[in-house]
Scaffold this motif. Structure first.
Motif, PDB file in Angstrom:
ATOM      1  N   GLU A 180       0.842  -1.153   0.129  1.00  0.00           N
ATOM      2  CA  GLU A 180       0.201  -0.204  -0.037  1.00  0.00           C
ATOM      3  C   GLU A 180       0.860   1.339   0.087  1.00  0.00           C
ATOM      4  OE1 GLU A 180      -3.475   2.196   2.905  1.00  0.00           O
ATOM      5  OE2 GLU A 180      -2.640   0.153   3.357  1.00  0.00           O
ATOM      6  N   SER A 181       1.945   1.153   0.740  1.00  0.00           N
ATOM      7  CA  SER A 181       2.617   2.427   1.015  1.00  0.00           C
ATOM      8  C   SER A 181       3.489   2.651  -0.341  1.00  0.00           C
ATOM      9  CB  SER A 181       3.799   2.291   1.952  1.00  0.00           C
ATOM     10  OG  SER A 181       3.118   2.196   3.237  1.00  0.00           O
ATOM     11  N   CYS A 182       4.099   1.610  -1.203  1.00  0.00           N
ATOM     12  CA  CYS A 182       4.831   1.823  -2.341  1.00  0.00           C
ATOM     13  C   CYS A 182       3.756   2.443  -3.379  1.00  0.00           C
ATOM     14  CB  CYS A 182       5.467   0.733  -2.764  1.00  0.00           C
ATOM     15  SG  CYS A 182       7.006   0.067  -1.709  1.00  0.00           S
ATOM     16  N   LEU A 183       2.516   1.837  -3.506  1.00  0.00           N
ATOM     17  CA  LEU A 183       1.639   2.258  -4.535  1.00  0.00           C
ATOM     18  C   LEU A 183       1.128   3.691  -4.191  1.00  0.00           C
ATOM     19  CD1 LEU A 183      -0.548  -0.843  -4.899  1.00  0.00           C
ATOM     20  CD2 LEU A 183       0.960  -0.106  -6.357  1.00  0.00           C
ATOM     21  N   THR A 184       0.924   3.937  -2.885  1.00  0.00           N
ATOM     22  CA  THR A 184       0.559   5.483  -2.461  1.00  0.00           C
ATOM     23  C   THR A 184       1.764   6.462  -2.892  1.00  0.00           C
ATOM     24  OG1 THR A 184      -0.888   4.712  -0.836  1.00  0.00           O
ATOM     25  CG2 THR A 184      -0.113   6.891  -0.620  1.00  0.00           C
ATOM     26  N   ALA A 185       3.105   6.143  -2.600  1.00  0.00           N
ATOM     27  CA  ALA A 185       4.127   7.004  -2.848  1.00  0.00           C
ATOM     28  C   ALA A 185       4.394   7.090  -4.378  1.00  0.00           C
ATOM     29  CB  ALA A 185       5.340   6.199  -2.398  1.00  0.00           C
ATOM     30  N   ALA A 186       3.985   6.131  -4.972  1.00  0.00           N
ATOM     31  CA  ALA A 186       4.234   6.151  -6.420  1.00  0.00           C
ATOM     32  C   ALA A 186       3.061   7.105  -7.105  1.00  0.00           C
ATOM     33  CB  ALA A 186       3.879   4.772  -7.229  1.00  0.00           C
ATOM     34  N   LEU A 187       1.878   6.968  -6.600  1.00  0.00           N
ATOM     35  CA  LEU A 187       0.687   7.769  -6.922  1.00  0.00           C
ATOM     36  C   LEU A 187       1.028   9.361  -6.825  1.00  0.00           C
ATOM     37  CD1 LEU A 187      -2.293   8.167  -7.877  1.00  0.00           C
ATOM     38  CD2 LEU A 187      -2.733   7.886  -5.477  1.00  0.00           C
ATOM     39  N   ARG A 188       1.534   9.473  -5.492  1.00  0.00           N
ATOM     40  CA  ARG A 188       2.166  10.863  -5.069  1.00  0.00           C
ATOM     41  C   ARG A 188       3.126  11.595  -5.613  1.00  0.00           C
ATOM     42  NH1 ARG A 188       2.146   9.868  -0.157  1.00  0.00           N
ATOM     43  NH2 ARG A 188       4.543   9.368  -0.056  1.00  0.00           N
TER      44      ARG A 188
END
Length: 216
Positions: A180-188
């Protein structure tokens, strides 16, 4: 920081008013796709929908509320798609550990990028309120199925011979939140990475190195 998602003034109760709201929503999507977000105004939405601007304001206080309604509809569609995809992933989980993780990463990255593409700035601002995983989780538990957290722990236990020794619940917790954190960081920070096969491969490798025995 994500704020509270804008809300419509009211929901349509009759078929004619439902058609009006649908036309407003479709006009919003058309403007975003063909003219860009800078052209999105309540007046432009009314013009493209072929309605009086007063009709737009009857149901929506501003363009942000129309956008939120567009996202809400898309979230429901993605939740339907996720239900079907989880049926495939469930079957795959008994056959391939890496293949299951790859399918989960692909599905989540695809969903995030689809939502991002609708209106990047709006989604960046409200993505916490537009959590497709949470919508799917709510639906899954309403149907008396395991939550995402419970299912992932069961998935690790199902592959007892391959997963390294340790506390399964803790491993599941860390792996889920790493994903979840990696996907959210990529989104941001790097939204285009969400559709990049190299990013997905690296994320898969990260999870496999952590979860599998002998993957130092």
């Amino acid at each position: 920081m994500a704020g509270e998602l804008p809300r419509p003034r009211k929901r349509p109760k009759q078929s004619r008013s439902a058609e009006l709201v649908r036309a407003i929503r479709e006009a919003c999507i058309r403007i975003l796709e063909t003219e860009g977000p800078d052209r999105l105004t309540t007046q432009r939405i009314a013009d493209v929908a072929g309605v009086n601007i007063a009709s737009v304001y009857q149901y929506f206080p501003n363009k942000e509320a129309v956008l939120a309604d567009v996202f809400e509809e898309r979230l429901q569609q993605l939740a339907d798609e996720a239900t079907l995809e989880f049926t495939r992933i469930w079957k795959l989980s008994a056959q391939s550990f890496a293949g299951t993780l790859e399918a989960i990463i692909g599905m989540e990255a695809d969903f995030l990028y689809q939502l991002y593409q609708i209106s990047p700035d709006f989604y960046q601002r409200y993505h916490q309120a537009l959590d497709v995983r949470e919508r799917v989780n709510q639906r899954t538990q309403a149907e008396s199925n395991p939550s995402w957290a419970d299912w992932f722990a069961l998935f690790l236990s199902q592959h007892e011979a391959s997963v390294r020794a340790g506390d399964r619940d803790m491993q599941a917790f860390l792996a889920r939140h790493t994903l979840e954190s990696c996907l959210t960081a990529a989104l941001r920070e790097r939204p285009q990475a969400l559709k990049d096969p190299a990013f997905r491969e690296e994320l898969l490798a990260l999870l496999l190195r952590y979860l599998l025995a002998g993957q130092a």
